[in-house]
Design a protein around this motif. Structure first.
Motif, mmCIF file in Angstrom:
data_model
loop_
_atom_site.group_PDB
_atom_site.id
_atom_site.type_symbol
_atom_site.label_atom_id
_atom_site.label_comp_id
_atom_site.label_asym_id
_atom_site.label_seq_id
_atom_site.Cartn_x
_atom_site.Cartn_y
_atom_site.Cartn_z
ATOM 1 N N ASN A 165 0.856 -1.189 0.000
ATOM 2 C CA ASN A 165 0.000 0.000 0.000
ATOM 3 C C ASN A 165 0.883 1.226 0.000
ATOM 4 O O ASN A 165 1.731 1.404 0.878
ATOM 5 C CB ASN A 165 -0.926 0.054 1.224
ATOM 6 N N THR A 166 0.680 2.048 -1.007
ATOM 7 C CA THR A 166 1.490 3.250 -1.201
ATOM 8 C C THR A 166 0.589 4.474 -1.268
ATOM 9 O O THR A 166 0.932 5.469 -1.882
ATOM 10 C CB THR A 166 2.281 3.133 -2.519
ATOM 11 N N GLY A 167 -0.559 4.376 -0.631
ATOM 12 C CA GLY A 167 -1.567 5.411 -0.792
ATOM 13 C C GLY A 167 -1.589 6.426 0.332
ATOM 14 O O GLY A 167 -0.590 6.654 1.022
ATOM 15 N N ALA A 168 -2.770 7.018 0.536
ATOM 16 C CA ALA A 168 -2.947 7.992 1.615
ATOM 17 C C ALA A 168 -2.594 7.369 2.951
ATOM 18 O O ALA A 168 -2.047 8.031 3.835
ATOM 19 C CB ALA A 168 -4.389 8.478 1.625
ATOM 20 N N LEU A 169 -2.870 6.078 3.103
ATOM 21 C CA LEU A 169 -2.589 5.418 4.380
ATOM 22 C C LEU A 169 -1.085 5.331 4.655
ATOM 23 O O LEU A 169 -0.674 5.251 5.805
ATOM 24 C CB LEU A 169 -3.189 4.000 4.376
#
Ligand code: MRU
Length: 353
Positions: A165-169
């Motif tokens: 996961n490379t997103g907002a999280l």
């Protein structure tokens, strides 16, 4: 180019880390997607614990959490002794830096906070909080810039595969590689998004899929082992990944399985993009061999969702990251620009430019 329904949509509604009412507020990522719950941190030790136990994870989000944790640490040491607070805080900072070894953003953020610690006079809290907020804001701005730069490299119409996961999280907001997905979908350049599960922590299945569903971006999940076949069938043109540390020569440490995905991409003529802010570039690390790779507990592999899946007596090897050599990367995208076919000289030029 044909206008899509998605065009103009910002896709930016998730924040993993926030400063709220004198505390750090984190989405507890261990519980997603089943529950959206928040952790409230009151101390530097709470921050280090949340990073170590992966309530917050992803290199930039770890760095931002650490910056806010320094504010909490300084507040408590200043209350304890307004004259000796710097001296008392120093071992706390070292403790914080040790929470996770591979993501260089953690060390970088603490070093930047140290810059304020060294020059502030009187109560340090306001100045440190300003700096932590600046670090946070700069990360979001960098992600938005990288989103545009990365999306522009993608010829309209193809599919992409993401890992971990490379997103907002994983960041201050918007994301790195997933920021490219957000921008690429908004611009109508990405036709389909595949996310791999990312065993053993399932950041792809639990977090990337959750984020994209929240944003209304269609996502198709695959088992990690399906990536090569997906590429063989021509369903993706780009692999988009983030980074925990980019060495001076462009070798890139990222979530375990990234290197395997790069090998598959090479075999099938699929392009490979690393998207990371310059806070992830570590010129002091000469190449990938010098990047410390975090070893995590065997139990993360031997168990699934709290239940044993392997026979008693079996052992597990659980490196959290691997290194993709620079010569397998088509483009490194930072907020400073795009480095195609990265080399030591090109990375140095980008960092000084
Ligand atoms: O172990 P994690 O979940 O912290 O690993 C995260 C990754 O490997 C990400 O790809 C990386 O930190 C980049 S996040 C923008």
């Amino acid at each position: 180019m044909r206008q899509t329904a998605a065009e103009g949509i910002q896709y930016d509604r998730i924040r993993a880390v926030e400063w709220e009412q004198d505390r750090v507020k984190l989405i507890d990522q261990r519980l997603l997607p089943a529950k959206l719950e928040y952790l409230l941190l009151d101390s530097l030790a709470d921050g280090a614990g949340a990073i170590r136990d992966m309530a917050v994870r992803g290199a930039p989000a770890i760095g931002i959490t650490a910056a806010y944790a320094v504010v909490l640490g300084a507040r408590s040491r200043f209350r304890e002794d307004p004259r000796r607070w710097r001296e008392l805080l120093e071992p706390d900072l070292e403790f914080l830096v040790q929470a996770r070894p591979t993501a260089v953003n953690l060390r970088w953020a603490v070093a930047r906070m140290r810059g304020v610690i060294n020059k502030v006079s009187g109560d340090p809290v306001a100045a440190l909080l300003d700096e932590a907020r600046r670090i946070h804001g700069e990360d979001i701005a960098a992600n938005r810039r990288m989103g545009g730069l990365g999306a522009a490299l993608i010829e309209p119409g193809g599919g992409v595969l993401t890992h971990c996961n490379t997103g907002a999280l994983a960041t201050g907001g918007y994301g790195t590689a997933l920021g490219v997905v957000r921008a690429g979908v908004a611009a109508g350049r990405i036709a389909s998004v595949y996310a791999d599960e990312t065993r053993p922590w399932l950041q792809g299945a639990r977090l990337t899929a959750w984020e994209l569903v929240q944003e209304g971006i269609p996502v198709t999940l695959i088992a990690d082992g399906a990536a090569a076949y997906l590429m063989q069938l021509g369903k993706v043109r780009w692999v988009l990944v983030g980074a925990d540390r980019i060495a001076a020569n462009g070798d890139t440490a990222n979530k375990i399985g990234t290197y395997m995905t790069a090998c598959c991409a090479r075999r099938h003529g699929v392009k490979f993009m690393v998207v990371a802010p310059t806070t992830t570039v570590d010129l002091a690390t000469a190449d990938g061999d010098a990047i410390p790779i975090e070893a995590r507990a065997e139990s993360e592999v031997l168990n699934y969702a709290g239940r044993r899946i392997a026979p008693e007596g079996a052992r597990a090897w659980n490196p959290a990251f691997d290194v993709t050599p620079a010569d397998m990367i088509d483009a490194i995208v930072t907020e400073k620009g795009v480095v195609e076919q990265p080399t030591r000289a090109k990375i140095a030029a980008m960092m000084t430019g």
